[in-house]
Design a protein around this motif. Structure first.
Motif, PDB file in Angstrom:
ATOM      1  N   ALA A  81       0.835  -1.207   0.000  1.00 17.79           N
ATOM      2  CA  ALA A  81       0.000   0.000   0.000  1.00 17.79           C
ATOM      3  C   ALA A  81       0.869   1.256   0.000  1.00 17.79           C
ATOM      4  O   ALA A  81       0.588   2.223  -0.722  1.00 17.79           O
ATOM      5  N   SER A  82       1.927   1.237   0.801  1.00 18.94           N
ATOM      6  CA  SER A  82       2.831   2.393   0.839  1.00 18.94           C
ATOM      7  C   SER A  82       3.508   2.615  -0.498  1.00 18.94           C
ATOM      8  O   SER A  82       3.669   3.756  -0.952  1.00 18.94           O
ATOM      9  N   ARG A  83       3.902   1.516  -1.155  1.00 21.09           N
ATOM     10  CA  ARG A  83       4.563   1.626  -2.459  1.00 21.09           C
ATOM     11  C   ARG A  83       3.612   2.203  -3.498  1.00 21.09           C
ATOM     12  O   ARG A  83       4.002   3.063  -4.313  1.00 21.09           O
ATOM     13  N   LEU A  84       2.364   1.750  -3.501  1.00 21.99           N
ATOM     14  CA  LEU A  84       1.387   2.275  -4.451  1.00 21.99           C
ATOM     15  C   LEU A  84       1.259   3.793  -4.319  1.00 21.99           C
ATOM     16  O   LEU A  84       1.268   4.519  -5.314  1.00 21.99           O
ATOM     17  N   LEU A  85       1.162   4.265  -3.079  1.00 23.77           N
ATOM     18  CA  LEU A  85       0.998   5.701  -2.850  1.00 23.77           C
ATOM     19  C   LEU A  85       2.288   6.463  -3.132  1.00 23.77           C
ATOM     20  O   LEU A  85       2.253   7.559  -3.704  1.00 23.77           O
ATOM     21  N   ARG A  86       3.418   5.896  -2.734  1.00 25.78           N
ATOM     22  CA  ARG A  86       4.705   6.563  -2.969  1.00 25.78           C
ATOM     23  C   ARG A  86       4.958   6.737  -4.462  1.00 25.78           C
ATOM     24  O   ARG A  86       5.352   7.820  -4.920  1.00 25.78           O
ATOM     25  N   ASP A  87       4.741   5.675  -5.239  1.00 26.58           N
ATOM     26  CA  ASP A  87       4.962   5.758  -6.680  1.00 26.58           C
ATOM     27  C   ASP A  87       3.974   6.730  -7.333  1.00 26.58           C
ATOM     28  O   ASP A  87       4.330   7.462  -8.257  1.00 26.58           O
ATOM     29  N   TYR A  88       2.742   6.723  -6.853  1.00 23.26           N
ATOM     30  CA  TYR A  88       1.713   7.604  -7.412  1.00 23.26           C
ATOM     31  C   TYR A  88       2.061   9.079  -7.187  1.00 23.26           C
ATOM     32  O   TYR A  88       1.841   9.927  -8.057  1.00 23.26           O
ATOM     33  N   CYS A  89       2.626   9.379  -6.031  1.00 23.76           N
ATOM     34  CA  CYS A  89       2.926  10.767  -5.670  1.00 23.76           C
ATOM     35  C   CYS A  89       4.288  11.252  -6.166  1.00 23.76           C
ATOM     36  O   CYS A  89       4.560  12.459  -6.119  1.00 23.76           O
ATOM     37  N   LYS A  90       5.129  10.340  -6.623  1.00 28.71           N
ATOM     38  CA  LYS A  90       6.498  10.700  -6.982  1.00 28.71           C
ATOM     39  C   LYS A  90       6.538  11.806  -8.033  1.00 28.71           C
ATOM     40  O   LYS A  90       5.867  11.747  -9.055  1.00 28.71           O
ATOM     41  N   GLY A  91       7.315  12.830  -7.733  1.00 30.24           N
ATOM     42  CA  GLY A  91       7.494  13.928  -8.670  1.00 30.24           C
ATOM     43  C   GLY A  91       6.414  14.979  -8.621  1.00 30.24           C
ATOM     44  O   GLY A  91       6.482  15.964  -9.356  1.00 30.24           O
ATOM     45  N   GLY A  92       5.417  14.805  -7.749  1.00 33.64           N
ATOM     46  CA  GLY A  92       4.334  15.775  -7.651  1.00 33.64           C
ATOM     47  C   GLY A  92       4.408  16.593  -6.373  1.00 33.64           C
ATOM     48  O   GLY A  92       5.385  16.543  -5.627  1.00 33.64           O
ATOM     49  N   ARG A  93       3.343  17.338  -6.125  1.00 30.94           N
ATOM     50  CA  ARG A  93       3.297  18.200  -4.952  1.00 30.94           C
ATOM     51  C   ARG A  93       2.557  17.556  -3.788  1.00 30.94           C
ATOM     52  O   ARG A  93       2.310  18.193  -2.759  1.00 30.94           O
ATOM     53  N   LEU A  94       2.225  16.284  -3.949  1.00 28.50           N
ATOM     54  CA  LEU A  94       1.480  15.564  -2.924  1.00 28.50           C
ATOM     55  C   LEU A  94       2.340  14.467  -2.322  1.00 28.50           C
ATOM     56  O   LEU A  94       3.112  13.819  -3.028  1.00 28.50           O
ATOM     57  N   SER A  95       2.225  14.269  -1.013  1.00 31.23           N
ATOM     58  CA  SER A  95       2.879  13.134  -0.349  1.00 31.23           C
ATOM     59  C   SER A  95       1.834  12.403   0.478  1.00 31.23           C
ATOM     60  O   SER A  95       0.905  13.014   1.002  1.00 31.23           O
ATOM     61  N   CYS A  96       1.982  11.075   0.571  1.00 34.98           N
ATOM     62  CA  CYS A  96       1.013  10.244   1.296  1.00 34.98           C
ATOM     63  C   CYS A  96       1.744   9.354   2.289  1.00 34.98           C
ATOM     64  O   CYS A  96       2.775   8.767   1.969  1.00 34.98           O
ATOM     65  N   ASP A  97       1.183   9.253   3.480  1.00 31.97           N
ATOM     66  CA  ASP A  97       1.766   8.445   4.554  1.00 31.97           C
ATOM     67  C   ASP A  97       0.758   7.367   4.949  1.00 31.97           C
ATOM     68  O   ASP A  97      -0.283   7.664   5.532  1.00 31.97           O
ATOM     69  N   TRP A  98       1.068   6.108   4.615  1.00 29.94           N
ATOM     70  CA  TRP A  98       0.207   4.967   4.973  1.00 29.94           C
ATOM     71  C   TRP A  98       0.628   4.500   6.362  1.00 29.94           C
ATOM     72  O   TRP A  98       1.673   3.888   6.521  1.00 29.94           O
ATOM     73  N   ARG A  99      -0.183   4.765   7.368  1.00 23.62           N
ATOM     74  CA  ARG A  99       0.206   4.502   8.748  1.00 23.62           C
ATOM     75  C   ARG A  99      -0.323   3.194   9.321  1.00 23.62           C
ATOM     76  O   ARG A  99       0.055   2.825  10.437  1.00 23.62           O
TER      77      ARG A  99
END
Length: 201
Positions: A81-99
């Motif tokens: 789940a963290s990888r999906l969000l990290r790859d999706y946000c890479k290079g953009g202005r958004l960051s996601c933290d799967w806790r």
């Protein structure tokens, strides 16, 4: 009828993502073969192809889980789940933290990712999204410099009903509302000047 439409939509999404990921993957494999053959990949043209390919794979991979058909007991762990969000946000202005620290059934992760996309829509200048486990449910919080809160869209999450005027960039709102209703879940939304929170219980 709404539940039937939601299932049909997830099946269509699964088909599209399944059919698209293969050719995108083939392009990535082709770039790897070029690198192995000694062809330099640091030219602007090939660098653009490589970056675009990675971005496409990241988006398709996340959309496949968020919009695709999700049934059964398939589990998705925190690393995936963290990888999906990290790859999706890479290079953009958004960051996601799967806790969340434990694995979750794919239908549950689907609801969480759809909520992430809703929070992304509320952060036009970028920001931070946190995904937390909440008493067998979820709390997804988006914070940023500015919150774009469309009252008609956000009220749809807590009170599913007649659809407001939508664009394709907003389709995750009714999909989340329909799937949550189908699965007997309730959604509560809290929005302020710098943060928006979605709680799914």
């Amino acid at each position: 009828m709404q539940q039937h439409n939601a299932k049909l939509a997830t099946l269509v999404a699964s088909r599209l993502c399944h059919d698209l990921i293969s050719p995108v993957g083939a392009i990535a494999n082709g770039l790897e073969l070029l690198a192995l053959s000694g062809t330099p990949l640091d030219t602007p043209e090939l660098a653009l192809v490589d970056d675009s390919c990675r971005a496409a794979r990241a988006r398709i991979s996340l959309f496949r889980v968020a919009f695709g058909h999700a049934e059964g007991e398939q589990m998705i762990g925190p690393p995936e789940a963290s990888r999906l969000l990290r790859d999706y946000c890479k290079g953009g202005r958004l960051s996601c933290d799967w806790r969340r620290q434990s694995a979750a059934p794919r239908p549950e992760v689907q609801l969480a990712l759809l909520a992430v996309l809703c929070c992304e829509s509320a952060l036009p200048l970028g920001g931070q999204i946190e995904v937390e486990e909440l008493n067998q449910g979820w709390r997804i919080t988006g914070t940023g410099k500015r919150i774009a809160h469309d009252a008609a869209l956000w009220s749809l999450l807590a009170h599913p009903g007649k659809l407001p005027a939508l664009s394709s960039a907003q389709v995750h709102f009714p999909v989340l509302a329909a799937l949550a209703e189908e699965r007997g879940r309730s959604i509560e939304v809290t929005a302020g000047d710098a943060a928006v929170t979605i709680e799914i219980s």
